[in-house]
Scaffold this motif. Structure first.
Motif, PDB file in Angstrom:
ATOM      1  N   THR A   1      20.672  17.642  34.456  1.00  0.00           N
ATOM      2  CA  THR A   1      21.869  17.029  34.014  1.00  0.00           C
ATOM      3  C   THR A   1      21.671  16.598  32.384  1.00  0.00           C
ATOM      4  O   THR A   1      21.138  16.150  31.915  1.00  0.00           O
ATOM      5  CB  THR A   1      21.987  15.742  34.815  1.00  0.00           C
TER       6      THR A   1
ATOM      7  N   GLU B   1      24.326  15.995  28.620  1.00  0.00           N
ATOM      8  CA  GLU B   1      25.593  15.728  28.216  1.00  0.00           C
ATOM      9  C   GLU B   1      26.122  17.044  27.606  1.00  0.00           C
ATOM     10  O   GLU B   1      25.462  18.125  27.579  1.00  0.00           O
ATOM     11  CB  GLU B   1      25.276  15.017  26.882  1.00  0.00           C
ATOM     12  N   CYS B   2      27.487  16.984  27.481  1.00  0.00           N
ATOM     13  CA  CYS B   2      28.225  18.139  27.336  1.00  0.00           C
ATOM     14  C   CYS B   2      28.313  18.659  25.885  1.00  0.00           C
ATOM     15  O   CYS B   2      28.341  19.993  25.739  1.00  0.00           O
ATOM     16  CB  CYS B   2      29.688  17.826  27.156  1.00  0.00           C
TER      17      CYS B   2
ATOM     18  N   ILE C   1      32.998  18.738  31.304  1.00  0.00           N
ATOM     19  CA  ILE C   1      32.465  18.183  32.399  1.00  0.00           C
ATOM     20  C   ILE C   1      32.392  19.493  33.328  1.00  0.00           C
ATOM     21  O   ILE C   1      33.299  20.188  33.536  1.00  0.00           O
ATOM     22  CB  ILE C   1      33.182  17.083  33.110  1.00  0.00           C
TER      23      ILE C   1
ATOM     24  N   THR D   1      24.143  20.296  35.716  1.00  0.00           N
ATOM     25  CA  THR D   1      25.100  19.321  35.597  1.00  0.00           C
ATOM     26  C   THR D   1      25.829  18.888  34.217  1.00  0.00           C
ATOM     27  O   THR D   1      24.952  18.438  33.353  1.00  0.00           O
ATOM     28  CB  THR D   1      24.981  18.418  36.606  1.00  0.00           C
TER      29      THR D   1
ATOM     30  N   ILE E   1      27.756  16.485  31.937  1.00  0.00           N
ATOM     31  CA  ILE E   1      28.331  15.261  32.003  1.00  0.00           C
ATOM     32  C   ILE E   1      28.957  14.862  30.543  1.00  0.00           C
ATOM     33  O   ILE E   1      28.463  15.499  29.523  1.00  0.00           O
ATOM     34  CB  ILE E   1      27.581  14.216  32.657  1.00  0.00           C
ATOM     35  N   ASP E   2      29.887  13.897  30.517  1.00  0.00           N
ATOM     36  CA  ASP E   2      30.278  13.173  29.284  1.00  0.00           C
ATOM     37  C   ASP E   2      30.174  11.812  29.437  1.00  0.00           C
ATOM     38  O   ASP E   2      31.182  11.455  29.959  1.00  0.00           O
ATOM     39  CB  ASP E   2      31.537  13.823  28.818  1.00  0.00           C
ATOM     40  N   SER E   3      28.996  11.180  29.209  1.00  0.00           N
ATOM     41  CA  SER E   3      28.991   9.635  29.148  1.00  0.00           C
ATOM     42  C   SER E   3      28.927   9.021  27.917  1.00  0.00           C
ATOM     43  O   SER E   3      28.623   7.803  27.976  1.00  0.00           O
ATOM     44  CB  SER E   3      27.681   9.376  29.864  1.00  0.00           C
ATOM     45  N   THR E   4      29.488   9.513  27.019  1.00  0.00           N
ATOM     46  CA  THR E   4      29.485   9.154  25.610  1.00  0.00           C
ATOM     47  C   THR E   4      30.894   8.694  25.488  1.00  0.00           C
ATOM     48  O   THR E   4      31.844   9.428  25.350  1.00  0.00           O
ATOM     49  CB  THR E   4      28.925  10.256  24.361  1.00  0.00           C
ATOM     50  N   ASP E   5      31.039   7.420  24.837  1.00  0.00           N
ATOM     51  CA  ASP E   5      32.418   6.674  24.675  1.00  0.00           C
ATOM     52  C   ASP E   5      32.970   7.600  23.414  1.00  0.00           C
ATOM     53  O   ASP E   5      31.971   7.894  22.463  1.00  0.00           O
ATOM     54  CB  ASP E   5      32.419   5.437  24.326  1.00  0.00           C
TER      55      ASP E   5
END
Length: 173
Positions: free
Chosen positions: A94, A96-97, A131, A155, A157-161
């Motif tokens: 997993t 980050e984008c 995502i 996978t 994901i984008d968990s960065t604000d």
């Protein structure tokens, strides 16, 4: 004069981890008193046979060890049923984008073949707006037709604000 118990042609899988097999079979016999059957090819029962087809031939001999003209021949086929192994397929991950890994070089090894070509395919990519999922697949087939396939699922994901840029500072007017 008759040759008895001449084996019929048969197949056997290669021994584990090798490109050959130790092959055993019932030896042919003759009805000639004090006669014999002599192996006239290079490989016999208990020997190591290579992958492929090997013809085994025995010749009948009389009690004076003279050839009678009768032979017993059959084929031993050693099959390579061991698939190659892929080396270097990364584990599922997993990320980050902005950190999607590059496609690695994957190699292969095999019990018989020394030159193998690994093929790569991105079989699925559902990444939209940073995502989703990427599925990568590597496949290799040896000269015996045995295939190995492995995949990696990434996978994304984008968990960065998000960061606002250009917002003016508070002012008093």
């Amino acid at each position: 004069m008759t040759v008895f118990n001449c084996p019929t042609s048969f197949s056997q899988n290669a021994d584990p981890g090798t490109c050959s097999a130790v092959v055993t079979y019932t030896l042919p016999t003759t009805d000639i008193p004090s006669g014999s059957m002599i192996l006239i090819t290079s490989l016999g029962s208990g020997d190591i046979f290579p992958v492929g087809i090997t013809t085994v031939t025995y010749e009948e001999r009389d009690n004076n060890n003279e050839a009678t003209g009768l032979t017993c021949s059959f084929n031993v086929t050693v099959d390579d049923d061991v698939p190659p192994s892929l080396v270097g397929v990364p584990a599922d991950v997993t990320v980050e984008c902005d950190a999607i890994p590059t496609v690695p070089t994957v190699t292969a090894t095999d019990n018989c073949d020394t030159t193998l070509t690994v093929s790569y395919s991105e079989i699925s990519n559902t990444v939209v707006d940073g995502i989703g999922t990427i599925v990568r697949e590597w496949t290799v087939t040896d000269n015996g037709g045995n295939t190995a396939t492995d995949t990696q699922t990434i996978t994304v994901i984008d968990s960065t604000d998000p960061i606002l840029v250009g917002v003016p500072a508070d002012v008093t007017v």
